[in-house]
Design an enzyme around this catalytic site. Structure first.
Site, short mmCIF file in Angstrom:
data_model
loop_
_atom_site.label_atom_id
_atom_site.label_comp_id
_atom_site.label_asym_id
_atom_site.label_seq_id
_atom_site.Cartn_x
_atom_site.Cartn_y
_atom_site.Cartn_z
N CYS A 51 -5.79 1.88 6.20
CA CYS A 51 -6.42 0.63 6.62
C CYS A 51 -5.75 0.21 7.93
CB CYS A 51 -6.25 -0.43 5.54
SG CYS A 51 -4.55 -1.03 5.36
N CYS A 84 -1.98 -0.38 7.50
CA CYS A 84 -1.20 0.85 7.31
C CYS A 84 -1.16 1.70 8.58
CB CYS A 84 -1.75 1.64 6.13
SG CYS A 84 -1.46 0.82 4.55
N HIS A 114 0.85 -1.19 0.00
CA HIS A 114 0.00 0.00 0.00
C HIS A 114 0.89 1.24 0.00
CE1 HIS A 114 -3.76 -2.09 1.91
NE2 HIS A 114 -3.21 -2.82 0.93
N GLU A 172 1.09 3.85 1.92
CA GLU A 172 1.67 4.23 3.21
C GLU A 172 2.84 3.32 3.57
OE1 GLU A 172 -2.89 4.86 3.66
OE2 GLU A 172 -1.55 3.48 2.63
#
Length: 150
Positions: free
Chosen positions: A76, A79, A46, A48
């Protein structure tokens, strides 16, 4: 945040999903990344997490305690946890998890504020930064005919 949005746009051009993140230290950009799940075939890639990995490499440390992160969408749980473990001071995000869900992503409905409260994290959360622009970005991406979600 505008840099994160721009990086998310670059990710889309490269066949990725519409998420970007920017880590800043003392007013200077340390890392600017987009989601790379499809390119790397790594579900944890992801934006991040990619930005945290990049910042740690660049600064040669696992502690980002003097940094903040700007991300186009609410982190999420994975993250958020990565931000917590990296010791980031603050998370600024634009769109909310519910917005990502509406765009077709398989999101867990656990907000960053819930993660902070349950985990007793010292992270400061600043939500809704450039929310309208971030939500519109997700919406326009979701209307594309050729897209991949996870």
């Amino acid at each position: 945040m505008r840099l994160a949005l721009g990086k998310a746009g670059q990710g889309i051009v490269n066949g990725q999903t519409p998420f970007g993140a920017c880590i800043v230290r003392r007013g200077k950009v340390v890392a600017l990344e987009h989601n790379q799940v499809w390119r790397t075939t790594d579900i944890t890639a992801h934006a991040e997490v990619q930005a945290i990995r990049s910042a740690c490499r660049k600064l040669k440390t696992i502690s980002l305690s003097d940094c903040v992160i700007y991300t186009t969408c609410e982190p999420c749980p994975m993250c958020f946890s990565a931000c917590h473990w990296a010791g980031l001071k603050r998370i600024y995000f634009g769109a909310f998890i519910a917005d990502a869900k509406r765009a077709g992503f398989n999101e867990l409905f656990v907000s960053a504020s819930q993660m902070k409260r349950i985990g007793k994290s010292p992270l400061t959360i600043c939500s809704g930064l450039l929310k309208k622009e971030n939500v519109e970005f997700l919406k326009s991406w979701s209307l594309k005919g050729k897209k991949k979600v996870y």
